[in-house]
Scaffold this motif. Structure first.
Motif, PDB file in Angstrom:
ATOM      1  N   VAL A 137       0.849  -1.189   0.000  1.00  0.00           N
ATOM      2  CA  VAL A 137       0.000   0.000   0.000  1.00  0.00           C
ATOM      3  C   VAL A 137       0.888   1.244   0.000  1.00  0.00           C
ATOM      4  O   VAL A 137       1.794   1.371   0.825  1.00  0.00           O
ATOM      5  N   ASP A 138       0.619   2.166  -0.924  1.00  0.00           N
ATOM      6  CA  ASP A 138       1.372   3.415  -1.026  1.00  0.00           C
ATOM      7  C   ASP A 138       0.910   4.358   0.086  1.00  0.00           C
ATOM      8  O   ASP A 138      -0.233   4.830   0.086  1.00  0.00           O
ATOM      9  N   THR A 139       1.790   4.621   1.050  1.00  0.00           N
ATOM     10  CA  THR A 139       1.454   5.466   2.196  1.00  0.00           C
ATOM     11  C   THR A 139       2.026   6.872   2.075  1.00  0.00           C
ATOM     12  O   THR A 139       1.999   7.631   3.034  1.00  0.00           O
ATOM     13  N   SER A 140       2.534   7.228   0.895  1.00  0.00           N
ATOM     14  CA  SER A 140       3.206   8.521   0.744  1.00  0.00           C
ATOM     15  C   SER A 140       2.255   9.704   0.855  1.00  0.00           C
ATOM     16  O   SER A 140       2.706  10.849   0.996  1.00  0.00           O
ATOM     17  N   PHE A 141       0.939   9.449   0.803  1.00  0.00           N
ATOM     18  CA  PHE A 141      -0.042  10.538   0.920  1.00  0.00           C
ATOM     19  C   PHE A 141      -0.642  10.616   2.317  1.00  0.00           C
ATOM     20  O   PHE A 141      -1.549  11.409   2.563  1.00  0.00           O
ATOM     21  N   MET A 142      -0.131   9.806   3.232  1.00  0.00           N
ATOM     22  CA  MET A 142      -0.613   9.850   4.610  1.00  0.00           C
ATOM     23  C   MET A 142       0.056  10.972   5.387  1.00  0.00           C
ATOM     24  O   MET A 142       1.205  11.324   5.128  1.00  0.00           O
ATOM     25  N   VAL A 143      -0.665  11.503   6.345  1.00  0.00           N
ATOM     26  CA  VAL A 143      -0.166  12.586   7.193  1.00  0.00           C
ATOM     27  C   VAL A 143       0.347  11.994   8.498  1.00  0.00           C
ATOM     28  O   VAL A 143      -0.306  11.137   9.095  1.00  0.00           O
ATOM     29  N   VAL A 144       1.525  12.432   8.927  1.00  0.00           N
ATOM     30  CA  VAL A 144       2.086  12.017  10.216  1.00  0.00           C
ATOM     31  C   VAL A 144       2.200  13.261  11.091  1.00  0.00           C
ATOM     32  O   VAL A 144       2.949  14.189  10.774  1.00  0.00           O
ATOM     33  N   SER A 145       1.452  13.308  12.178  1.00  0.00           N
ATOM     34  CA  SER A 145       1.436  14.497  13.032  1.00  0.00           C
ATOM     35  C   SER A 145       2.547  14.421  14.068  1.00  0.00           C
ATOM     36  O   SER A 145       2.920  13.339  14.531  1.00  0.00           O
ATOM     37  N   GLU A 146       3.057  15.579  14.431  1.00  0.00           N
ATOM     38  CA  GLU A 146       4.018  15.661  15.526  1.00  0.00           C
ATOM     39  C   GLU A 146       3.230  15.645  16.828  1.00  0.00           C
ATOM     40  O   GLU A 146       2.371  16.485  17.055  1.00  0.00           O
ATOM     41  N   GLY A 147       3.521  14.674  17.673  1.00  0.00           N
ATOM     42  CA  GLY A 147       2.748  14.542  18.900  1.00  0.00           C
ATOM     43  C   GLY A 147       1.427  13.842  18.631  1.00  0.00           C
ATOM     44  O   GLY A 147       1.155  13.353  17.539  1.00  0.00           O
ATOM     45  N   GLY A 148       0.579  13.794  19.647  1.00  0.00           N
ATOM     46  CA  GLY A 148      -0.704  13.134  19.507  1.00  0.00           C
ATOM     47  C   GLY A 148      -0.581  11.636  19.666  1.00  0.00           C
ATOM     48  O   GLY A 148       0.458  11.099  20.067  1.00  0.00           O
ATOM     49  N   THR A 149      -1.664  10.926  19.336  1.00  0.00           N
ATOM     50  CA  THR A 149      -1.690   9.474  19.431  1.00  0.00           C
ATOM     51  C   THR A 149      -2.319   8.886  18.171  1.00  0.00           C
ATOM     52  O   THR A 149      -3.219   9.486  17.577  1.00  0.00           O
ATOM     53  N   SER A 150      -1.863   7.725  17.773  1.00  0.00           N
ATOM     54  CA  SER A 150      -2.435   7.032  16.628  1.00  0.00           C
ATOM     55  C   SER A 150      -3.668   6.240  17.066  1.00  0.00           C
ATOM     56  O   SER A 150      -3.783   5.846  18.226  1.00  0.00           O
ATOM     57  N   PRO A 151      -4.593   5.981  16.154  1.00  0.00           N
ATOM     58  CA  PRO A 151      -5.817   5.243  16.512  1.00  0.00           C
ATOM     59  C   PRO A 151      -5.500   3.808  16.915  1.00  0.00           C
ATOM     60  O   PRO A 151      -4.565   3.204  16.413  1.00  0.00           O
ATOM     61  N   PHE A 152      -6.308   3.256  17.823  1.00  0.00           N
ATOM     62  CA  PHE A 152      -6.148   1.857  18.198  1.00  0.00           C
ATOM     63  C   PHE A 152      -7.497   1.273  18.599  1.00  0.00           C
ATOM     64  O   PHE A 152      -8.426   2.004  18.972  1.00  0.00           O
ATOM     65  N   THR A 153      -7.595  -0.056  18.521  1.00  0.00           N
ATOM     66  CA  THR A 153      -8.844  -0.751  18.816  1.00  0.00           C
ATOM     67  C   THR A 153      -8.557  -2.012  19.614  1.00  0.00           C
ATOM     68  O   THR A 153      -7.677  -2.797  19.262  1.00  0.00           O
ATOM     69  N   TYR A 154      -9.295  -2.199  20.700  1.00  0.00           N
ATOM     70  CA  TYR A 154      -9.268  -3.455  21.431  1.00  0.00           C
ATOM     71  C   TYR A 154     -10.385  -4.335  20.875  1.00  0.00           C
ATOM     72  O   TYR A 154     -11.540  -3.896  20.773  1.00  0.00           O
ATOM     73  N   ILE A 155     -10.071  -5.572  20.517  1.00  0.00           N
ATOM     74  CA  ILE A 155     -11.052  -6.478  19.939  1.00  0.00           C
ATOM     75  C   ILE A 155     -11.078  -7.770  20.741  1.00  0.00           C
ATOM     76  O   ILE A 155     -10.061  -8.437  20.897  1.00  0.00           O
ATOM     77  N   ILE A 156     -12.263  -8.101  21.262  1.00  0.00           N
ATOM     78  CA  ILE A 156     -12.456  -9.351  21.998  1.00  0.00           C
ATOM     79  C   ILE A 156     -13.157 -10.337  21.073  1.00  0.00           C
ATOM     80  O   ILE A 156     -14.268 -10.083  20.603  1.00  0.00           O
ATOM     81  N   VAL A 157     -12.491 -11.439  20.774  1.00  0.00           N
ATOM     82  CA  VAL A 157     -13.035 -12.463  19.882  1.00  0.00           C
ATOM     83  C   VAL A 157     -13.552 -13.617  20.736  1.00  0.00           C
ATOM     84  O   VAL A 157     -12.779 -14.268  21.448  1.00  0.00           O
ATOM     85  N   ASP A 158     -14.852 -13.866  20.653  1.00  0.00           N
ATOM     86  CA  ASP A 158     -15.512 -14.908  21.443  1.00  0.00           C
ATOM     87  C   ASP A 158     -15.469 -16.228  20.673  1.00  0.00           C
ATOM     88  O   ASP A 158     -16.131 -16.383  19.645  1.00  0.00           O
ATOM     89  N   SER A 159     -14.700 -17.187  21.164  1.00  0.00           N
ATOM     90  CA  SER A 159     -14.573 -18.480  20.490  1.00  0.00           C
ATOM     91  C   SER A 159     -15.868 -19.273  20.515  1.00  0.00           C
ATOM     92  O   SER A 159     -16.112 -20.112  19.641  1.00  0.00           O
ATOM     93  N   GLN A 160     -16.708 -19.019  21.495  1.00  0.00           N
ATOM     94  CA  GLN A 160     -17.948 -19.780  21.650  1.00  0.00           C
ATOM     95  C   GLN A 160     -18.999 -19.349  20.636  1.00  0.00           C
ATOM     96  O   GLN A 160     -19.606 -20.181  19.964  1.00  0.00           O
ATOM     97  N   THR A 161     -19.227 -18.044  20.515  1.00  0.00           N
ATOM     98  CA  THR A 161     -20.275 -17.528  19.615  1.00  0.00           C
ATOM     99  C   THR A 161     -19.733 -17.112  18.256  1.00  0.00           C
ATOM    100  O   THR A 161     -20.505 -16.761  17.368  1.00  0.00           O
ATOM    101  N   LYS A 162     -18.397 -17.134  18.085  1.00  0.00           N
ATOM    102  CA  LYS A 162     -17.754 -16.718  16.833  1.00  0.00           C
ATOM    103  C   LYS A 162     -18.079 -15.259  16.511  1.00  0.00           C
ATOM    104  O   LYS A 162     -18.247 -14.874  15.353  1.00  0.00           O
ATOM    105  N   THR A 163     -18.171 -14.424  17.545  1.00  0.00           N
ATOM    106  CA  THR A 163     -18.431 -12.994  17.364  1.00  0.00           C
ATOM    107  C   THR A 163     -17.260 -12.195  17.902  1.00  0.00           C
ATOM    108  O   THR A 163     -16.399 -12.728  18.613  1.00  0.00           O
ATOM    109  N   ARG A 164     -17.238 -10.911  17.561  1.00  0.00           N
ATOM    110  CA  ARG A 164     -16.170 -10.042  18.074  1.00  0.00           C
ATOM    111  C   ARG A 164     -16.768  -8.726  18.555  1.00  0.00           C
ATOM    112  O   ARG A 164     -17.772  -8.246  18.032  1.00  0.00           O
TER     113      ARG A 164
END
Length: 414
Positions: A137-164
């Motif tokens: 993937v060409d990332t040359s058009f992405m913006v990188v900010s000085e400081g701040g935080t990058s996005p993140f996601t916590y994902i819980i995957v349920d083995s019993q119901t096959k859901t997340r």
């Protein structure tokens, strides 16, 4: 130390000291997590034409604008109850975000994706960029900010119901349109075959979309849910792929078929709209300028019911059936000339189904490829269902994404 850093470091330490017995944490994902931890780098329209294998797209450029993130995926035996303390059975850290996932899929299928998005100048941000680059993937058009935080996601995957279950934390500061210079915008669109939006960065997306329209480049929108700025983008789109609940939420129609008719009436530029239904497959309504052999109106709900009856549930591989081109009537809404397609999902054995995270993104990535390849609608829907099913056989949104040479895709690419 930030909460993300604390959790990330704790996760890595916990894995190194207490690796799960049946862990699916791969070497590549663990390396990705370590790169996050150790990074110190400085800032720095003929849709129905079928094509032969010789003319399948090799260098088609797909421009995407939308979300990227770091996904922390924890598999558990069963989803925890309030105030529970449980252990994960596996842990994986990898890149995520709708646009990042869909364009990774596009890259693995052999096209040339470019991404407009934003990360921070932190370890997570550099890790996101690294993983995208490795996949092409060409990332040359992405913006990188000085400081701040990058996005993140916590994902819980349920083995019993096959859901997340996903818990997302947006990056900060958010991307502003002025961070994408005019020269970068024009360069990003140069040679693009199609532009894709997940509607996360709606202000920037609208700037990109207007320029794409001016240049005659078609647009595909992922309408996952009602979002700020979505309506303005929908007015410009050519193709729409939406989640199961979106059509009725946006149109307030009483049924999905009526909602699809309403969408085509309200958005005259849209060539087709697809609603994905998870294990139940998908429904597509394609606009037609030809009223077909009969000028008689057909109730859209009744027509869909007749197609559902024709489905062969004994087939495990994805399939597709369609109506003829006809005048479709939605009671109380109006009439549109078009064709309905009903696509089935692959029946994945329970023993092979691992995680549905990112299945919709994989489907969209495959649709983008199919548009570039001028697949017929029937071929497009079965291809997209096959790609999405492959993804579901591994943990996370990207690990299971197939490559162009995957034998499971051979029949589509010959």
């Amino acid at each position: 130390m930030s909460n993300l850093s604390t959790i990330r470091n704790a996760a890595l330490l916990n894995y190194s000291l207490n690796p799960p017995v049946s862990s699916s944490l791969s070497c590549s994902s663990f390396t990705f997590a370590l790169n996050f931890h150790n990074s110190t780098r400085p800032l720095g329209k003929n849709f129905r034409i079928k094509m032969s294998s010789d003319s399948l797209p090799q260098t088609s450029i797909v421009l995407g604008c939308g979300s990227v993130s770091v996904d922390f995926l924890a598999t558990v035996a069963a989803y925890p109850k309030p105030d529970d303390k449980i252990r994960s059975t596996s842990l994986k850290v990898q890149g995520g975000g709708n646009a990042g996932n869909a364009l990774t899929c596009v890259a693995r299928l052999g096209l040339k994706p470019r991404l407009i998005s934003k990360v921070a100048d932190d370890a997570q941000g550099w890790g996101i960029l690294d993983e995208l680059k490795v996949d092409g993937v060409d990332t040359s058009f992405m913006v990188v900010s000085e400081g701040g935080t990058s996005p993140f996601t916590y994902i819980i995957v349920d083995s019993q119901t096959k859901t997340r279950t996903c818990i997302h934390t947006p990056g900060h500061p958010p991307m502003a349109p002025e961070e994408l210079s005019e020269s970068s915008l024009l360069a990003a669109l140069d040679g693009a075959r199609i532009v894709y939006f997940d509607v996360r960065l709606h202000e920037t997306a609208l700037v990109v979309a207007h320029e794409a329209v001016r240049k005659g480049i078609p647009i595909l929108i992922d309408a996952e849910r009602l979002r700020e700025g979505l309506d303005d983008l929908l007015k410009l789109t050519d193709y729409l792929v939406c989640s199961e609940n979106f059509p009725q939420a946006w149109t307030e129609a009483s049924t999905v078929p009526r909602a699809l008719v309403s969408i085509l009436l309200r958005l005259p530029n849209v060539r087709f709209v697809i609603v994905t239904l998870g294990k139940d497959g998908c429904i597509m309504l394609e606009r037609s300028d030809n009223e077909g052999q009969s000028s008689e109106e057909v109730d859209v709900d009744s027509l869909l019911e007749s197609l559902e009856i024709r489905k062969n549930d004994s087939i495990s591989n994805p399939s597709c059936i369609s109506s003829s081109v006809t005048k479709l009537k939605a009671e109380g809404i109006g009439t549109v000339c078009g064709r309905i397609y009903v696509g089935t999902a692959e029946k994945i054995p329970s023993s092979e189904l691992v995680d549905t995270t990112g299945a919709g993104d994989a489907f969209i990535g495959a649709v983008l490829f199919a548009i570039c390849a001028n697949f017929s609608p029937e071929k497009m829907l079965t291809f997209a269902a096959t790609v999405a099913a492959a993804k579901c056989r591994d943990l996370g949104a990207r690990s299971g994404l197939p490559y162009r040479a995957d034998p499971r895709l051979a029949s589509f690419l010959q």
